[in-house]
Scaffold this motif. Structure first.
Motif, mmCIF file in Angstrom:
data_model
loop_
_atom_site.group_PDB
_atom_site.id
_atom_site.type_symbol
_atom_site.label_atom_id
_atom_site.label_comp_id
_atom_site.label_asym_id
_atom_site.label_seq_id
_atom_site.Cartn_x
_atom_site.Cartn_y
_atom_site.Cartn_z
ATOM 1 N N SER A 36 6.122 10.827 1.753
ATOM 2 C CA SER A 36 6.297 11.779 0.657
ATOM 3 C C SER A 36 5.210 12.835 0.715
ATOM 4 C CB SER A 36 6.206 11.065 -0.687
ATOM 5 O OG SER A 36 7.205 10.092 -0.800
ATOM 6 N N PHE A 37 5.542 14.016 0.222
ATOM 7 C CA PHE A 37 4.583 15.113 0.127
ATOM 8 C C PHE A 37 4.332 15.429 -1.334
ATOM 9 C CE2 PHE A 37 5.719 15.802 4.477
ATOM 10 C CZ PHE A 37 4.666 16.512 5.036
ATOM 11 N N MET A 38 3.094 15.754 -1.647
ATOM 12 C CA MET A 38 2.726 16.260 -2.960
ATOM 13 C C MET A 38 2.050 17.612 -2.714
ATOM 14 S SD MET A 38 0.427 14.452 -5.884
ATOM 15 C CE MET A 38 -1.196 15.104 -5.562
ATOM 16 N N TYR A 39 2.414 18.596 -3.506
ATOM 17 C CA TYR A 39 1.875 19.945 -3.325
ATOM 18 C C TYR A 39 1.059 20.343 -4.548
ATOM 19 C CZ TYR A 39 5.342 20.083 0.372
ATOM 20 O OH TYR A 39 6.077 19.795 1.500
ATOM 21 N N THR A 66 0.850 -1.186 0.000
ATOM 22 C CA THR A 66 0.000 0.000 0.000
ATOM 23 C C THR A 66 0.886 1.236 0.000
ATOM 24 O OG1 THR A 66 -1.740 -1.174 1.192
ATOM 25 C CG2 THR A 66 -1.813 1.227 1.268
ATOM 26 N N ARG A 67 0.598 2.165 -0.898
ATOM 27 C CA ARG A 67 1.321 3.443 -0.961
ATOM 28 C C ARG A 67 0.593 4.471 -0.111
ATOM 29 N NH1 ARG A 67 1.105 5.879 -6.318
ATOM 30 N NH2 ARG A 67 2.371 7.446 -5.348
ATOM 31 N N TYR A 68 1.375 5.274 0.601
ATOM 32 C CA TYR A 68 0.840 6.379 1.404
ATOM 33 C C TYR A 68 1.617 7.638 1.048
ATOM 34 C CZ TYR A 68 -0.903 2.694 4.551
ATOM 35 O OH TYR A 68 -1.533 1.600 5.091
ATOM 36 N N TRP A 69 0.935 8.762 0.924
ATOM 37 C CA TRP A 69 1.614 10.041 0.780
ATOM 38 C C TRP A 69 0.693 11.154 1.256
ATOM 39 C CZ3 TRP A 69 -0.512 7.399 -3.219
ATOM 40 C CH2 TRP A 69 -1.355 8.075 -4.088
ATOM 41 N N LEU A 70 1.319 12.263 1.607
ATOM 42 C CA LEU A 70 0.575 13.427 2.082
ATOM 43 C C LEU A 70 0.427 14.418 0.949
ATOM 44 C CD1 LEU A 70 2.298 13.857 5.540
ATOM 45 C CD2 LEU A 70 0.093 12.808 5.056
ATOM 46 N N GLN A 71 -0.696 15.096 0.925
ATOM 47 C CA GLN A 71 -0.956 16.114 -0.089
ATOM 48 C C GLN A 71 -1.327 17.399 0.635
ATOM 49 O OE1 GLN A 71 -4.089 15.004 -2.772
ATOM 50 N NE2 GLN A 71 -3.685 16.711 -4.156
ATOM 51 N N VAL A 72 -0.691 18.484 0.195
ATOM 52 C CA VAL A 72 -0.990 19.800 0.745
ATOM 53 C C VAL A 72 -1.514 20.651 -0.404
ATOM 54 C CG1 VAL A 72 -0.095 21.806 1.977
ATOM 55 C CG2 VAL A 72 0.893 19.542 2.398
ATOM 56 N N VAL A 73 -2.708 21.201 -0.219
ATOM 57 C CA VAL A 73 -3.347 21.986 -1.275
ATOM 58 C C VAL A 73 -3.482 23.432 -0.813
ATOM 59 C CG1 VAL A 73 -5.417 22.245 -2.692
ATOM 60 C CG2 VAL A 73 -4.614 19.949 -2.071
#
Length: 111
Positions: A85-88, A27-34
């Motif tokens: 990981s973070f995605m913006y 399972t992949r996990y990542w954080l997203q900040v919008v």
């Protein structure tokens, strides 16, 4: 609504990440900040994708203190505690105040 203090924002985000970050096999996990430029807020999500399934995006918290320096401190503290990981999104062309690095390295299709 009153602006929360950094410790309150950070505590809430970390508690909610720990609730959903269960480290399941394949399972992949990542954080997203919008960056919500219209409401002047930053929205945090955790994205979870078991292998071969769709991404599930779960809202974690909204930061109402619309200040990049404040956001940078929150992100740095999260990274010290949780290694995801973070995605913006919504930060095209913006740089972190202390490092002057681009926040969003790539342009997303919806911008």
């Amino acid at each position: 609504m009153a602006v929360m203090h950094m410790n309150d924002d950070l505590r809430l985000i970390l508690e909610r990440i720990r609730q959903y970050f269960t480290r399941r096999y394949q399972t992949r996990y990542w954080l997203q900040v919008v960056n919500d430029q219209y409401d002047k807020t930053y929205n945090f999500f955790i994205n979870i994708q078991p292998k071969g399934q769709r991404v599930r995006s779960i809202p974690l918290h909204t930061i109402e203190q619309y200040d990049l320096s404040y956001l940078e401190k929150i992100i740095n503290e999260i990274q010290k505690n949780i290694h995801l990981s973070f995605m913006y999104d919504g930060f095209t062309g913006q740089k972190w105040p202390t490092t002057q690095e681009l926040i969003q390295k790539r342009k997303h299709y919806d911008e």
